[in-house]
Motif scaffolding. Structure first.
Motif, short mmCIF file in Angstrom:
data_model
loop_
_atom_site.label_atom_id
_atom_site.label_comp_id
_atom_site.label_asym_id
_atom_site.label_seq_id
_atom_site.Cartn_x
_atom_site.Cartn_y
_atom_site.Cartn_z
N THR A 1 -61.99 68.99 17.31
CA THR A 1 -61.67 70.30 16.75
C THR A 1 -62.00 70.30 15.27
OG1 THR A 1 -59.93 70.71 18.38
CG2 THR A 1 -59.83 71.97 16.33
N PHE A 2 -62.66 71.36 14.82
CA PHE A 2 -63.13 71.45 13.44
C PHE A 2 -62.75 72.82 12.88
CE2 PHE A 2 -66.24 72.24 10.12
CZ PHE A 2 -66.32 71.01 9.46
N VAL A 3 -62.29 72.83 11.63
CA VAL A 3 -61.88 74.08 10.99
C VAL A 3 -62.84 74.40 9.84
CG1 VAL A 3 -60.05 75.31 9.79
CG2 VAL A 3 -59.47 73.66 11.58
N THR A 4 -63.41 75.60 9.87
CA THR A 4 -64.28 76.09 8.80
C THR A 4 -63.51 77.11 7.97
OG1 THR A 4 -66.26 75.78 10.15
CG2 THR A 4 -66.45 77.23 8.26
N TRP A 5 -63.52 76.90 6.65
CA TRP A 5 -62.77 77.77 5.75
C TRP A 5 -63.70 78.69 4.97
CZ3 TRP A 5 -57.50 77.98 5.58
CH2 TRP A 5 -56.80 76.94 6.21
N ARG A 6 -63.17 79.85 4.63
CA ARG A 6 -63.89 80.78 3.75
C ARG A 6 -63.10 80.91 2.45
NH1 ARG A 6 -64.68 86.63 5.99
NH2 ARG A 6 -66.63 85.79 6.85
N LYS A 7 -63.80 80.74 1.33
CA LYS A 7 -63.16 80.86 0.01
C LYS A 7 -63.40 82.26 -0.55
CE LYS A 7 -63.44 75.98 -1.34
NZ LYS A 7 -61.99 75.80 -1.47
N SER A 8 -62.38 82.78 -1.19
CA SER A 8 -62.46 84.08 -1.86
C SER A 8 -61.86 83.95 -3.24
CB SER A 8 -61.74 85.17 -1.05
OG SER A 8 -62.29 85.29 0.24
N ARG A 9 -62.28 84.83 -4.12
CA ARG A 9 -61.77 84.79 -5.50
C ARG A 9 -60.49 85.61 -5.59
NH1 ARG A 9 -65.46 85.64 -10.93
NH2 ARG A 9 -63.83 85.06 -12.44
N VAL A 10 -59.42 84.94 -5.99
CA VAL A 10 -58.12 85.58 -6.13
C VAL A 10 -57.58 85.23 -7.51
CG1 VAL A 10 -55.78 85.79 -5.23
CG2 VAL A 10 -57.69 85.43 -3.65
N LEU A 11 -57.37 86.27 -8.34
CA LEU A 11 -56.85 86.08 -9.70
C LEU A 11 -57.68 85.07 -10.49
CD1 LEU A 11 -53.01 85.98 -8.93
CD2 LEU A 11 -54.40 87.93 -9.68
N GLY A 12 -58.99 85.17 -10.31
CA GLY A 12 -59.89 84.31 -11.05
C GLY A 12 -60.11 82.94 -10.46
N LEU A 13 -59.44 82.62 -9.35
CA LEU A 13 -59.57 81.31 -8.72
C LEU A 13 -60.14 81.47 -7.31
CD1 LEU A 13 -56.14 79.73 -9.72
CD2 LEU A 13 -58.34 79.38 -10.85
N TYR A 14 -60.99 80.52 -6.91
CA TYR A 14 -61.51 80.51 -5.56
C TYR A 14 -60.61 79.66 -4.68
CZ TYR A 14 -65.86 82.79 -6.90
OH TYR A 14 -66.79 83.70 -7.34
N ILE A 15 -59.99 80.29 -3.70
CA ILE A 15 -59.07 79.60 -2.80
C ILE A 15 -59.43 79.94 -1.35
CG2 ILE A 15 -57.19 79.58 -4.48
CD1 ILE A 15 -55.96 81.93 -2.99
N ASN A 16 -58.96 79.09 -0.42
CA ASN A 16 -59.19 79.33 1.00
C ASN A 16 -58.36 80.54 1.45
OD1 ASN A 16 -60.89 77.09 1.22
ND2 ASN A 16 -59.17 75.72 1.57
N THR A 17 -59.05 81.55 1.96
CA THR A 17 -58.35 82.77 2.38
C THR A 17 -58.50 83.07 3.87
OG1 THR A 17 -60.30 84.07 1.77
CG2 THR A 17 -58.56 83.81 0.10
N ASP A 18 -59.48 82.44 4.51
CA ASP A 18 -59.68 82.71 5.93
C ASP A 18 -60.28 81.47 6.57
OD1 ASP A 18 -59.71 83.96 8.33
OD2 ASP A 18 -61.38 85.31 7.90
N SER A 19 -60.06 81.31 7.85
CA SER A 19 -60.57 80.11 8.54
C SER A 19 -60.91 80.45 9.98
CB SER A 19 -59.54 78.98 8.50
OG SER A 19 -58.40 79.33 9.27
N ARG A 20 -61.69 79.57 10.58
CA ARG A 20 -62.05 79.70 11.99
C ARG A 20 -62.03 78.29 12.59
NH1 ARG A 20 -65.28 83.67 14.08
NH2 ARG A 20 -64.43 84.96 12.40
N THR A 21 -61.36 78.14 13.70
CA THR A 21 -61.24 76.83 14.35
C THR A 21 -62.23 76.73 15.51
OG1 THR A 21 -58.88 76.72 13.80
CG2 THR A 21 -59.67 75.27 15.54
#
Length: 253
Positions: free
Chosen positions: A71-91
């Motif tokens: 099982t592998f998880v792919t994450w999507r990063k988005s810019r929030v308050l000037g920082l790029y953080i993981n906001t969405d994922s797909r397993t």
């Protein structure tokens, strides 16, 4: 009389019916041992087309190596308050840890897209189940999570595709090579070979390669898998003993 008639009719129809080709495979190293100095292994697969009908034949070969499922998880990063953080994922569920595909020429020249998709010839045509909410499904090839998954696996050397990776030694004999990466997990690797002619798959065969840890490493891996809580307790207790011992030896009075 009727039985003889049916037998004769079957013999008459045999040359015009299904192909009689049969694939015979041999891999150079059916077992790979992982040691402390393991840096990967290069294996060679030889194959022969037996029971060839008379006449000229233009064969195509597709070889697929699939490792154990994971099982592998792919994450999507988005810019929030000037920082790029993981906001969405797909397993991705039950995807092969290692996937290598080789053909004797580009797959698009071997068969129609529908046939290639059905037989999963090519990375873009393999099925990768994703957990989407409460459902499981494969998605369109240009799905961003799917593309990211393939890009990461390819960059890590775990997925590969070679359009001219199969060589014919003669009209009926062929060879190809594939690499077991150093990061490859232990388990059984399936090597599937499919024979095509005029865009149709006419024969297939498979063999396996066992990847396992050597000696003590294999015993420890099996113990950790079968007795996880005891193995974890032992590791924690060992770390505690090492810490106390180091403190006793190197303390300053």
């Amino acid at each position: 009389m009727a039985r003889r008639l049916l037998l004769a009719l079957g013999l008459l129809l045999l040359p015009f019916g299904a192909h009689a080709e049969r694939l015979v495979l041999s891999v150079s190293q059916p077992e790979v041992l992982i040691t402390s100095s393991f840096t990967g292994a290069d294996l060679v697969l030889f194959g022969v087309v037996e029971d060839r009908p008379a006449g000229e034949h233009r064969y195509d070969i597709a070889v697929t190596v699939r490792g154990p499922q994971e099982t592998f998880v792919t994450w999507r990063k988005s810019r929030v308050l000037g920082l790029y953080i993981n906001t969405d994922s797909r397993t991705f569920v039950d995807s092969p840890a290692v996937l290598a595909i080789a053909t004797n020429r580009p797959a698009t020249l071997i068969a129609d897209p529908a046939v290639l998709r059905r037989e999963q010839i090519g990375l873009s045509r393999n099925i990768f189940l994703q957990r989407i909410g409460t459902d499981f499904a494969d998605v369109v090839p240009d799905d961003p999570f799917r593309l990211a998954f393939l890009r990461i696996k390819t960059a890590e050397g775990l997925y590969s595709e070679h359009e001219t990776g199969v060589s014919f030694l003669s009209g009926a004999a062929f060879r190809t090579s594939f690499h077991i990466p150093a990061r490859a997990p232990v388990g059984t690797y399936e090597v599937a070979v499919k024979l095509f002619e005029d865009g149709r798959m006419i024969a297939d065969a498979s063999t396996v390669v066992a990847v396992r840890k050597d000696g003590y490493g294999q015993e420890m891996a099996a113990f950790a898998e079968n007795h996880g809580w005891l193995y974890g307790f032992g590791v924690a207790f060992g770390a505690l003993c090492v810490g106390l011992g180091a403190n006793f030896l190197f303390r300053r009075d």
